[in-house]
Write an enzyme that holds these catalytic residues in place. Structure first.
Site, PDB file in Angstrom:
ATOM      1  CE  LYS A 177     -28.858  40.708 -22.182  1.00 11.63           C
ATOM      2  NZ  LYS A 177     -27.547  41.454 -22.225  1.00 11.63           N
TER       3      LYS A 177
ATOM      4  CG  HIS B 252     -23.562  33.899 -19.431  1.00 13.77           C
ATOM      5  ND1 HIS B 252     -24.299  34.456 -18.444  1.00 13.77           N
ATOM      6  CD2 HIS B 252     -23.070  34.930 -20.167  1.00 13.77           C
ATOM      7  CE1 HIS B 252     -24.259  35.791 -18.553  1.00 13.77           C
ATOM      8  NE2 HIS B 252     -23.517  36.086 -19.585  1.00 13.77           N
TER       9      HIS B 252
ATOM     10  CB  SER C  72     -33.135  40.889 -22.030  1.00 13.24           C
ATOM     11  OG  SER C  72     -31.948  41.502 -21.633  1.00 13.24           O
TER      12      SER C  72
HETATM   13  S1  PPS Z   1     -25.418  39.541 -19.942  1.00 14.03           S
HETATM   14  O1  PPS Z   1     -25.035  40.026 -21.273  1.00 14.03           O
HETATM   15  O2  PPS Z   1     -25.914  38.189 -20.012  1.00 14.03           O
HETATM   16  O3  PPS Z   1     -24.385  39.687 -18.948  1.00 14.03           O
HETATM   17  O4  PPS Z   1     -26.666  40.471 -19.545  1.00 14.03           O
HETATM   18  P1  PPS Z   1     -27.251  40.631 -18.084  1.00 14.03           P
HETATM   19  O5  PPS Z   1     -26.407  41.581 -17.338  1.00 14.03           O
HETATM   20  O6  PPS Z   1     -27.476  39.289 -17.507  1.00 14.03           O
HETATM   21  O7  PPS Z   1     -28.686  41.218 -18.317  1.00 14.03           O
HETATM   22  C1  PPS Z   1     -28.887  42.520 -18.794  1.00 14.03           C
HETATM   23  C2  PPS Z   1     -30.270  42.912 -18.342  1.00 14.03           C
HETATM   24  O8  PPS Z   1     -30.201  43.371 -16.971  1.00 14.03           O
HETATM   25  C3  PPS Z   1     -30.756  44.679 -16.891  1.00 14.03           C
HETATM   26  N1  PPS Z   1     -30.130  45.475 -15.837  1.00 14.03           N
HETATM   27  C4  PPS Z   1     -30.846  46.075 -14.867  1.00 14.03           C
HETATM   28  N2  PPS Z   1     -32.165  46.051 -14.582  1.00 14.03           N
HETATM   29  C5  PPS Z   1     -32.590  46.780 -13.533  1.00 14.03           C
HETATM   30  N3  PPS Z   1     -31.767  47.533 -12.761  1.00 14.03           N
HETATM   31  C6  PPS Z   1     -30.433  47.563 -12.988  1.00 14.03           C
HETATM   32  N4  PPS Z   1     -29.631  48.291 -12.201  1.00 14.03           N
HETATM   33  C7  PPS Z   1     -29.923  46.815 -14.085  1.00 14.03           C
HETATM   34  N5  PPS Z   1     -28.690  46.622 -14.619  1.00 14.03           N
HETATM   35  C8  PPS Z   1     -28.841  45.809 -15.679  1.00 14.03           C
HETATM   36  C9  PPS Z   1     -30.473  45.263 -18.263  1.00 14.03           C
HETATM   37  O9  PPS Z   1     -31.252  46.406 -18.509  1.00 14.03           O
HETATM   38  C10 PPS Z   1     -30.822  44.088 -19.149  1.00 14.03           C
HETATM   39  O10 PPS Z   1     -32.237  43.875 -19.215  1.00 14.03           O
HETATM   40  P2  PPS Z   1     -33.146  44.466 -20.408  1.00 14.03           P
HETATM   41  O11 PPS Z   1     -34.476  43.838 -20.191  1.00 14.03           O
HETATM   42  O12 PPS Z   1     -32.485  44.062 -21.683  1.00 14.03           O
HETATM   43  O13 PPS Z   1     -33.164  45.939 -20.212  1.00 14.03           O
END
Ligand code: PPS
Length: 329
Positions: free
Chosen positions: A77, A141, A171
């Protein structure tokens, strides 16, 4: 005095786990998930994983790493998906067409995913990684004691992205609801996070371990917050790190492609096909790319929880020069 991590964490070929399935917090979380939940914990780094993982741990630990691999390593996340999409596009001459046609999970294999269940439903991701042509794009991870030892000797390119744990916990709660069918409360989840009993376990050693390696030539240490503030600058940094140039004519499209709205609506990266397939009760309002904000915790966490997270942070950064996410942030 700077902390130094025990070298064994990078070198032991055999990973030892302890069974934590009887732990009341683990049991509670497990009983409220519809698929995997953590029940074993690695002895050194306390990485929490589902029990089937133990059978595959040494295979991942002894995976042959190639010098031209590109790895994205994060605590869950922290912006993994966003980083992977950015890295893949920059490394592949901004091939937007291919990025739309092939799901990110196929372009960037999560090496440990298949080891989470005995059913085989998630595929044999270890073999997939072994059989990929170079350059391979690999996501993980895992904590350092469960990652391949050759990451620390062969030293392929590693892009690490960190995020404020106060946002990560929210998240992660959403992730558990959407992708693990978790039906417990936010408070129960936060308690498990604070006690390092969610999948992958403790966030702090993860962030700090790679922070302390950030100056190694094969490492690029990014933060989610920096990507929010200056995505253009981060893209340039990534291109320099990968020794490539972003085509001038693709620069604006790249920023648009990586924007929150575009990623949220892009089925190659937004996990919506999987969410529909899983069909969990939370499906209606379920979004993997959910809020996409930095600092959302200010509106969503109680003072008590913030105080407890700050307390954890304070203890964890003691003896390090880790600069992020102290109390005021
Ligand atoms: S995972 O399952 O661990 O792979 O998740 P991960 O990709 O690390 O984290 C997901 C969070 O990243 C946010 N996200 C973004 N934020 C801003 N801009 C863009 N383009 C973007 N793409 C992914 C996603 O919304 C998740 O955060 P939260 O706070 O849950 O919305």
């Amino acid at each position: 005095m700077a902390r130094t991590f025990d070298k064994r964490i990078e070198m032991e070929e055999h990973v030892e786990f302890e069974d934590v399935s009887d732990d009341p917090i683990v049991k509670n979380i497990f009983s409220k998930c519809l698929n995997f939940a953590p029940t074993i914990r690695s002895k050194e780094c306390k990485c929490m994983l589902p029990a089937p993982y133990a059978k595959h741990a040494d295979r991942i630990r002894n995976l042959e790493v190639r010098p031209d691999d590109v790895w994205v390593i994060t605590y869950p996340k922290c912006g993994t998906t966003w980083t992977e999409e950015m890295v893949w596009l920059i490394a592949n001459n901004c091939d937007f067409k291919k990025a739309k046609e092939i799901e990110l999970g196929e372009r960037f294999i999560m090496v440990e995913l298949g080891a989470f269940t005995d059913s085989g439903i998630l595929g044999d991701t270890i073999s997939q990684v072994e059989n990929l042509p170079s350059p391979r794009f690999i996501k993980s991870h895992l904590l350092p004691d469960t990652l391949p030892t050759q990451l620390f000797t062969v030293k392929p390119k590693i892009i690490y992205t960190a995020r404020n744990p106060k946002d990560v916990v929210l998240s992660y709660f959403n992730h558990y609801r959407v992708l693990n069918g978790y039906s417990g409360t936010q408070d129960e989840f936060i308690e498990a996070f604070l006690q390092h009993k969610v999948i992958y376990g403790p966030i702090w050693p993860h962030l700090i371990y790679f922070w302390e390696k950030r100056k190694e030539m094969n490492m690029l240490y990014l933060t989610y917050e920096e990507m929010k503030k200056d995505l253009r600058g981060v893209c340039e940094k990534v291109a320099d790190f990968l020794n490539v140039k972003i085509p001038e004519e693709s620069k604006e499209e790249l920023l648009h492609h990586l924007s929150f709205d575009a990623m949220k609506n892009n089925e190659s990266v937004n996990f919506q096909p999987l969410i529909s397939l899983l069909n969990y009760p939370n499906k209606k309002d379920a979004q993997f790319i959910n809020k996409g904000e930095a600092g959302v915790w200010v509106k969503m966490l109680s003072n008590d929880v913030v105080a407890r997270l700050n307390e954890k942070a304070k203890k964890a950064v003691e003896g390090t020069d880790f600069p992020y996410y102290r109390e005021s942030l």
